[in-house]
Motif scaffolding. Structure first.
Motif, PDB file in Angstrom:
ATOM      1  N   GLY A  46      16.219   4.213 -15.893  1.00 30.82           N
ATOM      2  CA  GLY A  46      16.162   2.858 -15.352  1.00 30.82           C
ATOM      3  C   GLY A  46      17.313   1.962 -15.729  1.00 30.82           C
ATOM      4  O   GLY A  46      17.203   0.729 -15.640  1.00 30.82           O
ATOM      5  N   LYS A  47      18.450   2.540 -16.123  1.00 28.95           N
ATOM      6  CA  LYS A  47      19.588   1.720 -16.561  1.00 28.95           C
ATOM      7  C   LYS A  47      20.223   0.940 -15.409  1.00 28.95           C
ATOM      8  O   LYS A  47      20.704  -0.190 -15.617  1.00 28.95           O
ATOM      9  N   ALA A  48      20.247   1.522 -14.219  1.00 27.22           N
ATOM     10  CA  ALA A  48      20.928   0.875 -13.084  1.00 27.22           C
ATOM     11  C   ALA A  48      20.308  -0.484 -12.790  1.00 27.22           C
ATOM     12  O   ALA A  48      19.124  -0.596 -12.481  1.00 27.22           O
ATOM     13  N   GLY A  49      21.123  -1.531 -12.924  1.00 25.28           N
ATOM     14  CA  GLY A  49      20.656  -2.880 -12.638  1.00 25.28           C
ATOM     15  C   GLY A  49      19.849  -3.528 -13.736  1.00 25.28           C
ATOM     16  O   GLY A  49      19.362  -4.658 -13.577  1.00 25.28           O
ATOM     17  N   ALA A  50      19.701  -2.874 -14.868  1.00 24.40           N
ATOM     18  CA  ALA A  50      18.831  -3.380 -15.936  1.00 24.40           C
ATOM     19  C   ALA A  50      19.589  -4.278 -16.908  1.00 24.40           C
ATOM     20  O   ALA A  50      20.819  -4.336 -16.923  1.00 24.40           O
ATOM     21  N   THR A  51      18.802  -4.958 -17.757  1.00 24.68           N
ATOM     22  CA  THR A  51      19.341  -5.811 -18.823  1.00 24.68           C
ATOM     23  C   THR A  51      19.173  -5.104 -20.165  1.00 24.68           C
ATOM     24  O   THR A  51      18.141  -4.490 -20.436  1.00 24.68           O
ATOM     25  N   LEU A  52      20.203  -5.204 -20.997  1.00 28.98           N
ATOM     26  CA  LEU A  52      20.186  -4.647 -22.352  1.00 28.98           C
ATOM     27  C   LEU A  52      20.491  -5.772 -23.334  1.00 28.98           C
ATOM     28  O   LEU A  52      21.388  -6.576 -23.100  1.00 28.98           O
ATOM     29  N   VAL A  53      19.738  -5.838 -24.429  1.00 28.46           N
ATOM     30  CA  VAL A  53      19.981  -6.807 -25.496  1.00 28.46           C
ATOM     31  C   VAL A  53      20.726  -6.106 -26.622  1.00 28.46           C
ATOM     32  O   VAL A  53      20.404  -4.969 -26.982  1.00 28.46           O
ATOM     33  N   ARG A  80      23.425  -6.326 -16.904  1.00 32.19           N
ATOM     34  CA  ARG A  80      23.600  -7.474 -17.795  1.00 32.19           C
ATOM     35  C   ARG A  80      23.358  -7.038 -19.235  1.00 32.19           C
ATOM     36  O   ARG A  80      22.435  -6.265 -19.520  1.00 32.19           O
ATOM     37  N   VAL A  81      24.193  -7.533 -20.131  1.00 30.61           N
ATOM     38  CA  VAL A  81      23.984  -7.389 -21.561  1.00 30.61           C
ATOM     39  C   VAL A  81      23.871  -8.785 -22.164  1.00 30.61           C
ATOM     40  O   VAL A  81      24.704  -9.657 -21.891  1.00 30.61           O
ATOM     41  N   VAL A  82      22.839  -9.003 -22.946  1.00 24.93           N
ATOM     42  CA  VAL A  82      22.633 -10.273 -23.639  1.00 24.93           C
ATOM     43  C   VAL A  82      22.929 -10.046 -25.118  1.00 24.93           C
ATOM     44  O   VAL A  82      22.332  -9.160 -25.750  1.00 24.93           O
ATOM     45  N   ALA A 103      14.046  -7.156 -20.527  1.00 24.72           N
ATOM     46  CA  ALA A 103      15.111  -6.167 -20.694  1.00 24.72           C
ATOM     47  C   ALA A 103      14.535  -4.751 -20.737  1.00 24.72           C
ATOM     48  O   ALA A 103      13.367  -4.540 -21.096  1.00 24.72           O
ATOM     49  N   LEU A 104      15.368  -3.788 -20.393  1.00 24.33           N
ATOM     50  CA  LEU A 104      14.981  -2.385 -20.512  1.00 24.33           C
ATOM     51  C   LEU A 104      14.815  -2.008 -21.981  1.00 24.33           C
ATOM     52  O   LEU A 104      13.981  -1.173 -22.335  1.00 24.33           O
ATOM     53  N   GLY A 105      15.602  -2.622 -22.833  1.00 32.71           N
ATOM     54  CA  GLY A 105      15.535  -2.352 -24.265  1.00 32.71           C
ATOM     55  C   GLY A 105      16.662  -3.062 -24.980  1.00 32.71           C
ATOM     56  O   GLY A 105      17.280  -3.993 -24.433  1.00 32.71           O
ATOM     57  N   ALA A 129      11.269  -1.460 -24.076  1.00 28.49           N
ATOM     58  CA  ALA A 129      11.013  -2.673 -23.290  1.00 28.49           C
ATOM     59  C   ALA A 129       9.927  -3.565 -23.876  1.00 28.49           C
ATOM     60  O   ALA A 129       9.900  -4.770 -23.601  1.00 28.49           O
ATOM     61  N   ASN A 130       9.016  -3.016 -24.680  1.00 30.53           N
ATOM     62  CA  ASN A 130       8.003  -3.881 -25.297  1.00 30.53           C
ATOM     63  C   ASN A 130       8.573  -4.648 -26.484  1.00 30.53           C
ATOM     64  O   ASN A 130       7.880  -5.463 -27.093  1.00 30.53           O
ATOM     65  N   GLY A 131       9.837  -4.392 -26.818  1.00 32.98           N
ATOM     66  CA  GLY A 131      10.477  -5.073 -27.940  1.00 32.98           C
ATOM     67  C   GLY A 131      10.360  -4.337 -29.251  1.00 32.98           C
ATOM     68  O   GLY A 131      10.892  -4.781 -30.264  1.00 32.98           O
TER      69      GLY A 131
END
Length: 539
Positions: A46-53, A80-82, A103-105, A129-131
């Motif tokens: 699921g990386k495509a288009g996902a957010t990563l912190v 996106r990366v935050v 985020a995905l993770g 993803a649950n943190g």
């Protein structure tokens, strides 16, 4: 444009209970950090288009690895990366950021309470993803991938200015630099009665240990709660934690302990560790063990707005004392005894089966995130102090008078030769069947086992989680090897004596545990195996 970099595997990238931790110089080997990060990206979907912190505790090498991880995330399809400003995010704040951003993770760059600096420790952990920390099956897949990896992906792009908030583009990916503190502080205000804490007129001392919680504690304690300037000590995160060991225990936070034992001590003292997920609680002239803190927080959590509706359950790691069990029984809620590692709590929290969780290693938390949370525990204590109008010592005495007291200590034998430590545990496991009924150092063994856990949420089984020796009357000793060190093995021996309500509730812990210490050495042969006549650290 994506660039493929050929590589060869390293054989030592098996994640422990909290990700991969090694010496800085190990991570500085060619492709070492890149191999591990790419292996993470290779095993998650699921990386495509996902957010990563991405963020960490500010220790040495954090900024370098963050820059590499940003470019690799762009090459692996993230949208996106935050990143926390300065590359900073406490572990609980990272968990909250993952959850609140959908985020995905996230990549949490920390070695927690281990020392930092060019010759010290570094670590990388992947949270889902649950943190919370990646579950065992993800860790197993990750390790398998590290053994076969032959390439990693990156993009050619300049370093991102990590100190300037806002958005930039790397490859086709947006990098967002955010304030690492504000979202977390806002979450805390929804859980606790900040006006009541402000009005209580409490005084306190908080030691941030030159680690990640400095900015968080300064914002929350001094600015939002109105504690005096200087309440937060050692509040600037440093790459080497000021040359100190950022572990909030009575050895490494001894100056705080001295402050709290002085005649003019403030009402409340606390500390947190390298990445902000652990806590130390000391009242005026009263140290509270992490196991007791979990029980006392659970018994009084209803006094805070975020927990006014009560608890759905309490969870503790197996080595943590049984003090919380008695609270759960009185409250009429389930108690869960899990292996060490916050990922086991995450399943219970996600399923709505538990509200508050804790470990004897100074970690407590709740369902607000999926990590243990040092400042959360401090704020819940402050809320309880404000609501009850009592001292920490008064609350502790009342608790023991109601529930009895679990005298408790952990003895750490650090840097033990790995083969020696394994031999000790193997011999101990081999002797288990013959132990019940045996009397050792005046104590009769009731039962003994090698703890195994069946997760009630998915029926998965975790075996060989530590050896338990239970004595008649409720006392016990537990032996396990820690997975948080970077050299050798750490043998941890957990010692517990239960004294019922109405019994001897205010004696010296060492005196009350002396016979159990003697029994532990006789049963396991600690001196015989290791040559150590005393532990390196007692907590």
């Amino acid at each position: 444009m994506t660039r493929t970099v050929p590589t060869t595997p390293y054989t030592d990238q098996k994640p422990g209970t909290s990700g991969l931790r090694k010496k800085v110089k190990v991570f500085q080997q060619p492709n070492y950090a890149e191999n591990f990060v790419q292996s993470v990206f290779d095993v998650i979907d699921g990386k495509a288009g996902a957010t990563l912190v991405i963020g960490g505790d500010g220790r040495y090498l954090n900024r370098d690895v963050i820059q590499k991880a940003i470019r690799m995330a762009a090459a692996n399809g993230f949208a996106r990366v935050v990143v926390g400003r300065g590359g900073l995010l406490s572990t609980p704040a990272a968990s909250h950021m993952i959850r609140s951003r959908g985020a995905l993770g996230g990549l949490v760059l920390s070695a927690s309470h281990n020392p930092g600096g060019p010759d010290e420790d570094f670590g990388i952990k992947y949270n889902i993803a649950n943190g919370g920390p990646a579950p065992e099956q993800v860790g197993d897949a990750l390790y398998a991938r590290t053994k076969t990896i032959d390439r990693w992906l990156t993009v050619d792009a300049p370093d991102v200015d990590l100190d300037s908030m806002g958005e930039v583009v790397v490859g086709d990916m947006v990098v967002e630099i955010v304030d690492p503190v504000q979202d977390y502080a806002a979450l805390m205000e929804t859980l606790f009665d900040f006006p009541a804490i402000r009005a209580a007129g409490l005084t306190m001392a908080f030691d941030a240990m030159h680690a990640i919680t400095g900015p968080y504690a300064t914002e929350i304690l001094e600015r939002r709660l109105g504690f005096a300037h200087g309440t937060v000590r050692n509040g600037t995160p440093l790459e080497d934690f000021g040359g100190h060991h950022p572990d909030p225990n009575l050895v490494h936070a001894h100056a705080l302990y001295e402050t709290m034992m002085a005649p003019d001590a403030p009402d409340f003292g606390a500390a947190s560790d390298g990445d902000g997920d652990r806590n130390l609680i000391i009242g005026r002239h009263r140290f509270v063990t992490p196991s007791d803190s979990l029980a006392m927080l659970a018994a009084n959590a209803h006094l805070a707005p975020g927990y006014a509706d009560g608890l759905r359950g309490i969870a503790r790691s197996m080595p943590t004392s049984a003090a919380a069990d008695r609270v759960a029984q009185r409250l009429g809620v389930p108690i869960y005894e899990t292996p060490t590692g916050w990922k086991f709590f995450g399943n219970l929290l996600d399923a709505g089966m538990a509200t508050i969780c804790g470990e004897e290693s100074a970690g407590t938390g709740s369902d607000h995130v999926r990590e243990k949370d040092g400042l959360w525990a401090v704020l819940l204590w402050l809320n309880i102090l404000a609501a009850r109008g009592q001292s920490v010592d008064g609350i502790a005495r009342d608790h023991w008078a109601t529930y009895g007291r679990n005298y408790y200590a952990r003895h750490d034998y650090e840097g033990v030769d790995t083969e020696t430590a394994d031999a000790l545990m193997t011999a101990l496991r081999g002797a288990l069947a013959a132990l019940p009924g045996r009397t050792v150092a005046g104590l009769t063994i009731f039962t003994a086992d090698d703890f195994a856990y069946t997760d009630p949420t998915d029926q998965s089984v975790s075996s060989h989680q530590g050896v338990r020796i239970l004595f008649e009357g409720g006392s016990r000793v537990v032996f396990r090897l820690s997975g948080t060190g970077t050299t050798g093995a750490t043998l941890r021996v957990y010692l517990e004596r239960y004294e019922p309500a109405g019994g001897d509730l205010d004696r010296d812990t060492g005196d009350m545990l002396a016979d159990i210490v003697a029994a532990a050495d006789e049963i396991a042969g600690i001196v015989r195996h290791t040559g150590r006549h005393a532990p390196d650290v007692v907590t």
